[in-house]
Design an enzyme around this catalytic site. Structure first.
Site, PDB file in Angstrom:
ATOM      1  CB  SER A 107      -0.355   4.930   2.057  1.00  0.00           C
ATOM      2  OG  SER A 107      -0.901   6.151   1.615  1.00  0.00           O
ATOM      3  CE  LYS A 183      -3.103   8.821   2.947  1.00  0.00           C
ATOM      4  NZ  LYS A 183      -2.746   8.338   1.619  1.00  0.00           N
ATOM      5  CE  LYS A 251      -1.895   0.286   1.987  1.00  0.00           C
ATOM      6  NZ  LYS A 251      -1.515   1.672   1.556  1.00  0.00           N
TER       7      LYS A 251
END
Length: 307
Positions: A107, A183, A251
């Site tokens: 990701s 995502k 993150k």
């Protein structure tokens, strides 16, 4: 394995594949590929994790380039953007091996993905497919992950049979970077929901109610969800296995905030969730399991509530 042996393996329905990243998610994905009959060369920054998969039939290799050499495709499942860049473009990186396909299950930001894909295509002729996943460690082990993919349709069609070893759903959502955008949409919902569950658990505890019954009490109603059923027990009782770190979700939420700014999207709920994850990190909870986010609204939670 020679090129001729690799070709024969592919013709028999098996493939020689490279895989970089044998962490919480990567390890069960690799095991699923091996169980499907593929030969997998595994590189991991900590070599012991790669060597541990030898019992399952994997071949541990010393560099990312070695994982990619002669492989029909090389897969990444890495911690963050820096790890992806170093693995692909570092001095022993995948960029040294010309041609082929790269499937990135990490990701990272959509902008970085587009940049890396262009650099890799220009430098070595390799095609980049961004294919982040959802479904967690349990989904990887069960082969039920959902994959949201960006990149050329023909390239995705070529690698999809291999991805199906650990994914039940593979959806092409657009060109390079679109998989990472999808995502981030996924993580907007997941991160915000986990934060809301943490606050609900804290509210119940502060009101004198046993918060561990919330998932049962709310089951079948509008508040019910897979996340509710997973995280209320994890926030109120000992856990056996980690699902992921607070820092990993932070993150992703930071990347969502950047994309929101770039696109002019007003995401007020996301800003509140971001504040919670940042607070948890400041409190030293970054490496902790994501369920520890509950300590932001419930800092006095009894120590016995967790393993």
């Amino acid at each position: 394995m020679t090129a001729a042996q690799a070709a024969r393996a592919q013709q028999a329905g098996r493939a020689v594949l490279g895989f970089c990243g044998a962490g919480l998610m990567g390890t069960p994905m690799i095991r699923r590929l091996l169980a499907a009959g593929h030969q997998v060369r595994v590189w991991n920054r900590s070599p012991d994790k790669a060597r541990a998969l030898a019992a399952d039939g994997a071949q541990a290799v010393a560099t990312p380039a070695e994982a990619a050499a002669g492989a029909a495709a090389v897969f990444l499942c890495l911690t963050d953007q820096d790890a992806v860049e170093a693995t692909v473009f570092g001095p022993q990186g995948i960029h040294l091996v010309e041609g082929g396909l790269l499937v990135d299950h990490s990701s990272i930001s959509p902008a970085a993905t587009r940049d890396y894909a262009a650099r890799l295509r220009e430098g070595s002729g390799r095609t980049w497919i961004d294919a982040p996943v959802s479904g967690g460690v349990a989904g990887a082990a069960a082969g039920t992950l959902s994959v949201m993919a960006g990149g050329p349709a023909d390239a995705l069609q070529h690698v999809e049979p291999w991805i199906r070893a650990y994914a039940a759903r593979v959806t092409r959502v657009g060109n390079s970077g679109a998989g990472q955008t999808a995502k981030l949409c996924n993580q907007t919902i997941v991160a915000s929901t986990i934060n809301a569950i943490a606050e609900a658990v804290a509210l119940a505890a502060h009101s004198g109610m046993d918060p561990s019954v919330l998932n049962t009490a709310l089951a079948g109603g509008w508040a019910d969800s897979a996340l509710l059923q997973i995280f209320v027990p994890r926030m109120t009782a000992p856990i056996a296995q980690p699902l992921g770190a607070v820092a990993t979700m932070l993150k992703d939420v930071e990347n969502i905030a950047v994309l929101a700014q770039e696109t002019g999207t007003d995401m007020r709920g996301l800003r509140a969730a971001l504040d919670s994850y940042r607070t948890a990190a400041r409190q030293g909870l970054g490496p902790a399991d994501i369920s520890e986010l509950v300590r932001v609204p419930w800092p006095e939670r009894p120590p016995g509530a967790k393993a």
